[in-house]
Design an enzyme around this catalytic site. Sequence first.
Site, PDB file in Angstrom:
ATOM      1  CB  CYS A  88      -0.920   0.000   1.217  1.00 46.82           C
ATOM      2  SG  CYS A  88      -2.057   1.406   1.266  1.00 46.82           S
ATOM      3  CB  CYS A 236      -4.005   4.783  -5.677  1.00 47.35           C
ATOM      4  SG  CYS A 236      -3.811   2.988  -5.459  1.00 47.35           S
ATOM      5  N   GLY A 237      -0.746   4.951  -4.323  1.00 50.58           N
ATOM      6  CA  GLY A 237       0.657   4.712  -4.628  1.00 50.58           C
ATOM      7  C   GLY A 237       0.882   3.520  -5.533  1.00 50.58           C
ATOM      8  CB  THR A 238      -0.139  -0.047  -5.422  1.00 49.40           C
ATOM      9  OG1 THR A 238      -1.502   0.156  -5.027  1.00 49.40           O
ATOM     10  CG2 THR A 238       0.688  -0.404  -4.191  1.00 49.40           C
TER      11      THR A 238
END
Length: 310
Positions: A88, A236-238
């Site tokens: 995450c 959203c990092g991913t």
Amino acid sequence: MKRIQIIDSHTGGEPTRLVVSGFPSLGDGTMAERRDVLAREHDRYRTACILEPRGSDVLVGALLCDPVAPDAAAGVIFFNNSGYLGMCGHGTIGVVRTLHHMGRIAPGVHRIETPVGTVEATLHDDLSVSVRNVPAYRHAQGVALDVPGYGPVKGDIAWGGNWFFLISDHGQRVAGDNVAALTAYASAVREGLERAGITGANGGEIDHIELFADDPEHDSRSFVLCPGLAYDRSPCGTGTSAKLACLAADGKLAPGAVWRQASVIGSVFHASYERADGGIVPTIRGSAHLSAEATLLIEEDDPFGWGIGS
């Protein structure tokens, strides 16, 4: 009565609940092995932290663990209302910021172990955080799908720490006041993928749907539907990592160039990548802010002590 110590933060509006103590021992294995123990034997601790009446659908939990490697600052297991996450991005930013608040780390480079690998996080002097993520890559391009009620849809499948289906041509308005319609559309796409048996590599479930649109001030604006029906308030990092993998594969973004990804509510991550065998290694930079320190109490006679619906 059971007690669980937590520290809450948010990254670009997306909350992270760091569990500091109160969970049972999960052994000394890798983060993936400990996650499996948690899911198999102690899942009610996840639901107690995340589900109502103490949590919400949007909340992401992060269990702080002792790392395996001596040079790692911490280990972490991420989870939400529907289960467990491999990685995450926004949560890692929140974890690193919270570790600084706890006095455990100073500005500098730190290694954080996750169930899908070790990530490198830099805490900057201004307390923003850069996360050098696990390798990302595009698995499939231009995957066609028929979505009942919406018609044909085409998107890319990419890994950024979780599996994503990324759609640019969707006909939806990506804005904060259109979340209900975006959620309905993205949910229908996810159901369509499942019905069609479309997966990531090795049958990996595609549980994140990401919609992109133009943004007047940044390179792109996105809406991300997470597992369950909650949407990501952050960029959203991913998901941004998966987007970079597609941009790199298409030759639309050079290594080292900065991509400014806005979320549906307007928060922003700055992202770049370096090339790696079979894909890229993305770096995501954002900021987290602390919001609470608390002790969750679970009374033995509370009918909803382990979460509503658990």
